[in-house]
Design an enzyme around this catalytic site. Structure first.
Site, PDB file in Angstrom:
ATOM      1  N   HIS A 137      -4.435   7.010 -14.549  1.00 43.14           N
ATOM      2  CA  HIS A 137      -5.666   7.611 -15.060  1.00 43.14           C
ATOM      3  C   HIS A 137      -6.587   7.924 -13.878  1.00 43.14           C
ATOM      4  CE1 HIS A 137      -8.442   8.428 -18.428  1.00 43.14           C
ATOM      5  NE2 HIS A 137      -9.339   8.209 -17.482  1.00 43.14           N
ATOM      6  N   HIS A 139      -9.229   7.961 -11.336  1.00 45.02           N
ATOM      7  CA  HIS A 139     -10.349   7.034 -11.132  1.00 45.02           C
ATOM      8  C   HIS A 139     -10.529   6.727  -9.650  1.00 45.02           C
ATOM      9  CE1 HIS A 139      -6.935   4.253 -10.812  1.00 45.02           C
ATOM     10  NE2 HIS A 139      -7.749   3.391 -10.222  1.00 45.02           N
ATOM     11  N   GLN A 141     -12.633   3.580  -7.010  1.00 48.57           N
ATOM     12  CA  GLN A 141     -13.213   2.248  -7.010  1.00 48.57           C
ATOM     13  C   GLN A 141     -14.450   2.230  -6.130  1.00 48.57           C
ATOM     14  OE1 GLN A 141     -10.590  -1.196  -6.782  1.00 48.57           O
ATOM     15  NE2 GLN A 141      -8.809   0.158  -6.662  1.00 48.57           N
ATOM     16  N   GLU A 155     -18.314   2.807  13.288  1.00 52.28           N
ATOM     17  CA  GLU A 155     -18.982   4.113  13.168  1.00 52.28           C
ATOM     18  C   GLU A 155     -20.478   3.984  13.455  1.00 52.28           C
ATOM     19  OE1 GLU A 155     -18.083   6.301   9.618  1.00 52.28           O
ATOM     20  OE2 GLU A 155     -15.941   6.415  10.082  1.00 52.28           O
ATOM     21  N   HIS A 272     -20.261  11.655   5.418  1.00 53.75           N
ATOM     22  CA  HIS A 272     -18.966  12.329   5.498  1.00 53.75           C
ATOM     23  C   HIS A 272     -17.946  11.629   4.611  1.00 53.75           C
ATOM     24  CE1 HIS A 272     -18.855   9.141   8.587  1.00 53.75           C
ATOM     25  NE2 HIS A 272     -17.557   9.066   8.327  1.00 53.75           N
ATOM     26  N   HIS A 274     -13.676  10.855   4.408  1.00 55.09           N
ATOM     27  CA  HIS A 274     -12.372  10.906   5.075  1.00 55.09           C
ATOM     28  C   HIS A 274     -11.295  11.051   4.016  1.00 55.09           C
ATOM     29  CE1 HIS A 274     -13.889   9.456   8.969  1.00 55.09           C
ATOM     30  NE2 HIS A 274     -14.550   8.507   8.336  1.00 55.09           N
ATOM     31  N   PHE A 288       5.397   6.972   8.393  1.00 57.30           N
ATOM     32  CA  PHE A 288       5.346   5.519   8.428  1.00 57.30           C
ATOM     33  C   PHE A 288       4.481   5.094   9.601  1.00 57.30           C
ATOM     34  CE2 PHE A 288       9.106   6.341   5.967  1.00 57.30           C
ATOM     35  CZ  PHE A 288       9.095   5.338   5.011  1.00 57.30           C
ATOM     36  N   MET A 289       3.426   4.349   9.306  1.00 51.20           N
ATOM     37  CA  MET A 289       2.588   3.796  10.377  1.00 51.20           C
ATOM     38  C   MET A 289       3.110   2.388  10.647  1.00 51.20           C
ATOM     39  SD  MET A 289       0.261   5.860  11.459  1.00 51.20           S
ATOM     40  CE  MET A 289      -0.475   7.424  10.931  1.00 51.20           C
ATOM     41  N   GLU A 293       2.887   2.135  16.112  1.00 48.41           N
ATOM     42  CA  GLU A 293       1.530   2.304  15.588  1.00 48.41           C
ATOM     43  C   GLU A 293       0.843   0.970  15.331  1.00 48.41           C
ATOM     44  OE1 GLU A 293       4.184   3.918  14.745  1.00 48.41           O
ATOM     45  OE2 GLU A 293       3.751   6.062  14.516  1.00 48.41           O
TER      46      GLU A 293
HETATM   47  O1  LIG Z   1      11.499   6.838  15.841  1.00 48.06           O
HETATM   48  P1  LIG Z   1      11.819   6.431  14.425  1.00 48.06           P
HETATM   49  O2  LIG Z   1      12.449   5.055  14.331  1.00 48.06           O
HETATM   50  O3  LIG Z   1      12.581   7.454  13.657  1.00 48.06           O
HETATM   51  O4  LIG Z   1      10.393   6.358  13.696  1.00 48.06           O
HETATM   52  C1  LIG Z   1       9.783   5.215  13.190  1.00 48.06           C
HETATM   53  O5  LIG Z   1       9.120   4.494  14.221  1.00 48.06           O
HETATM   54  C2  LIG Z   1       8.076   5.204  14.891  1.00 48.06           C
HETATM   55  C3  LIG Z   1       7.443   4.275  15.893  1.00 48.06           C
HETATM   56  O6  LIG Z   1       6.920   3.129  15.283  1.00 48.06           O
HETATM   57  C4  LIG Z   1       7.037   5.726  13.884  1.00 48.06           C
HETATM   58  O7  LIG Z   1       6.117   6.565  14.553  1.00 48.06           O
HETATM   59  C5  LIG Z   1       7.703   6.525  12.772  1.00 48.06           C
HETATM   60  O8  LIG Z   1       6.738   6.896  11.803  1.00 48.06           O
HETATM   61  C6  LIG Z   1       8.795   5.672  12.133  1.00 48.06           C
HETATM   62  O9  LIG Z   1       9.444   6.385  11.103  1.00 48.06           O
HETATM   63  O1  LIG Z   2      -7.233  -2.915  -6.632  1.00 50.40           O
HETATM   64  P1  LIG Z   2      -5.959  -2.094  -6.715  1.00 50.40           P
HETATM   65  O2  LIG Z   2      -6.207  -0.646  -6.987  1.00 50.40           O
HETATM   66  O3  LIG Z   2      -4.924  -2.682  -7.632  1.00 50.40           O
HETATM   67  O4  LIG Z   2      -5.294  -2.232  -5.259  1.00 50.40           O
HETATM   68  C1  LIG Z   2      -5.118  -1.181  -4.348  1.00 50.40           C
HETATM   69  O5  LIG Z   2      -6.322  -0.942  -3.633  1.00 50.40           O
HETATM   70  C2  LIG Z   2      -6.813  -2.034  -2.854  1.00 50.40           C
HETATM   71  C3  LIG Z   2      -8.041  -1.565  -2.099  1.00 50.40           C
HETATM   72  O6  LIG Z   2      -7.767  -0.482  -1.254  1.00 50.40           O
HETATM   73  C4  LIG Z   2      -5.735  -2.549  -1.890  1.00 50.40           C
HETATM   74  O7  LIG Z   2      -6.183  -3.732  -1.269  1.00 50.40           O
HETATM   75  C5  LIG Z   2      -4.417  -2.849  -2.626  1.00 50.40           C
HETATM   76  O8  LIG Z   2      -3.406  -3.209  -1.692  1.00 50.40           O
HETATM   77  C6  LIG Z   2      -4.007  -1.604  -3.410  1.00 50.40           C
HETATM   78  O9  LIG Z   2      -2.811  -1.859  -4.118  1.00 50.40           O
END
Ligand SMILES: O=P(O)(O)O[C@H]1O[C@H](CO)[C@@H](O)[C@H](O)[C@H]1O
Ligand SMILES: O=P(O)(O)O[C@H]1O[C@H](CO)[C@@H](O)[C@H](O)[C@H]1O
Lengths: 324, 324
Positions: A137, A139, A141, A155, A272, A274, A288-289, A293
């Site tokens: 739904h 929404h 928070q 910031e 602002h 983000h 993937f971070m 990262e």
């Molecule tokens: O180079 P890979 O193993 O394909 O990539 C993986 O590791 C990297 C370094 O942590 C990340 O930036 C990528 O997002 C992740 O998918």
């Molecule tokens: O409270 P929710 O929507 O279940 O939870 C979601 O948002 C939260 C706040 O960003 C995060 O901490 C949780 O990991 C995520 O699953």
């Protein structure tokens, strides 16, 4: 020595707002992806589900009052859920501009309401299962806190330092520069600018800024609010059109601190929003971070200029509505 | 006023190593989870796949030499893949202590080799599809850079400041304190300590530290390396046993900068490894670092003390080996 090209050569960029560095490795986009793909969650959402506590008129397991559209549900004192629309199967880009305007008014009100007591009111939307959103739904928070959280604190510090050195708000000046350079702009309107910041970390991250110096959401004029509703609809439509999917993201608003700070000098702040969307290559392949990262430095796989160009080129009519 | 209980009352904690704050909201664990569950990827991995470029003897599409076990594959000059074992269907906790010891020796060598030229050598392992790992063959990566990345830079600053104020390395002193308090310890051995740091962000995050003051991996003695191999096997076995799954994580080593810094005074540094696993509730329910975490502040849903207690209680024999 070859001439430097941002799209070819790995380089680092500084984020002056949050005092962080990002590594840009655009050559990585040339590698094929053999890793995890997300399950496509195209199961249709019912317009109304009487068992969903975010639907108007729903009865709750614990017998509490149900949430009504655009009303706020108090959980602990500082933690609210705000529904955007009575229907479960619409998202912001599928709503009308007046409906989005009502959301903006509700954001301004909740900032006033909670900001009377709390120094920080964090409005945020987690959209999509990929972003940990556990209820389809539409929404957002609102979490208010008695302290300035870590990122707003950074910031605060950066904007304060910049203002004391240059006599102007950092983000107002930054917006002006991007209007001149144009290469990172996504959308502009009479009152608003949307751009991929020079220091963006997420592949299609954007920053939404008013052109005028504005400290907090409640200060926005009716004209600025209408215009914001229209700009949000366009941006979110572009996002959905990019991979023809309901684009997941986390977004949130940052403005000058509230509570006891509301009267203090906050001229270094600029309101602002983000937008942090996780998708990188398609509706099912995310960024993937991880690894590097988490342990060394944020790293992105296409340049902010490339991302802005792709978003700019996308139509402002939603792919679902265009098919009708 | 009720007495403060960390497991009941929301509170914030400071990370003195990376100069960040984390919000602890352990009451959130009482809520049921209705959100996204990860697909269980229990498809068996073949021991050897001649088409997998990380398998020994595999031929590569581009005709390059294949990677051999524990050798490093040079990609660009600063980017290597290091395989842990000739078989694709083992992970570190399933390897023998001498096999893990060989990995540690390879980590020390690559630090020496790349550290001769680069100021920062980041060794990291992304384990599991959930952590963006695109190849199941057990391996890690090594990215070296000509600059000190953002997170090591913050660790440099914090450790430097602490050392100049207290005359001792921050993490050595922290390890000593945790040995006395015990509540956040997971494992201890003759030479090593594993704990859930006071400021942990990920649900089951751990910090692995030598007891002795050590700047970099190559300095570890043979006895310390053997002991590390055994401690790693125990920790990773506990991780796998927690949800009876091959536990995903990103991990990596941080030590004193290298390159031109190798000779400089780095006494404020203490070698350590960070383990960042994403799972929260089960093998298929992860923690989402979204919304509030991206916009305001890191937030965790169980206390570090609760996490340490659960990890401590788990057997040191792997559930896959115990069933045999
Ligand atoms: O180079 P890979 O193993 O394909 O990539 C993986 O590791 C990297 C370094 O942590 C990340 O930036 C990528 O997002 C992740 O998918
Ligand atoms: O409270 P929710 O929507 O279940 O939870 C979601 O948002 C939260 C706040 O960003 C995060 O901490 C949780 O990991 C995520 O699953």
């Amino acid at each position: 020595a070859a001439t430097f090209r941002a799209s070819e050569h790995q380089h680092i960029r500084y984020n002056p707002l949050q005092d962080e560095w990002v590594l840009v490795s655009a050559h990585r986009m040339k590698r094929p992806w053999q890793g995890q793909v997300e399950p496509q969650l195209l199961k249709t959402v019912p317009r109304h589900d009487p068992l969903n506590p975010l639907c108007p008129g729903a009865t709750r397991a614990n017998g509490e009052d149900p949430v009504t559209t655009l009303s706020s549900e108090p959980k602990p004192p500082e933690d609210k859920v705000m529904c955007f629309h009575p229907w479960s199967d619409v998202t912001l880009p599928l709503m009308s501009v007046p409906e989005i305007r009502a959301v903006i008014d509700a954001w301004a009100s909740v900032t006033d309401e909670l900001g009377a007591q709390y120094p920080w009111v964090q409005i945020f939307e987690n959209k999509g299962a990929m972003m940990g959103c556990s209820n389809p739904h539409p929404h957002c928070q609102v979490w208010a806190s008695s302290f300035l959280p870590d990122i707003p604190q950074r910031e605060e510090r950066s904007q304060q330092t910049y203002h004391s050195q240059h006599g102007k708000p950092l983000l107002l000046e930054y917006g002006h520069q991007e209007l001149l350079r144009k290469e990172r702009l996504v959308l502009t309107s009479e009152h608003w600018i949307v751009l991929v910041p020079f220091w963006a970390v997420w592949p299609f991250q954007t920053l939404l800024l008013p052109r005028r110096h504005v400290l907090r959401l409640p200060e926005l004029t009716p004209a600025e609010r209408d215009d914001l509703a229209s700009v949000m609809k366009k941006l979110l439509t572009k996002y959905d059109n990019l991979f023809e999917t309901s684009f997941p993201y986390s977004m949130g608003w940052h403005g000058a601190p509230t509570g006891l700070q509301t009267g203090a000098t906050c001229d270094h702040w600029q309101l602002h929003a983000h937008y942090y969307p996780p998708l990188l290559r398609s509706a099912t392949v995310r960024k993937f971070m991880v690894g590097y990262e988490m342990l060394a430095q944020a790293q992105r796989d296409l340049t902010p200029e490339q991302a802005a160009e792709r978003l700019r080129a996308l139509p402002e009519v939603h792919y679902c509505l265009a098919q009708k």
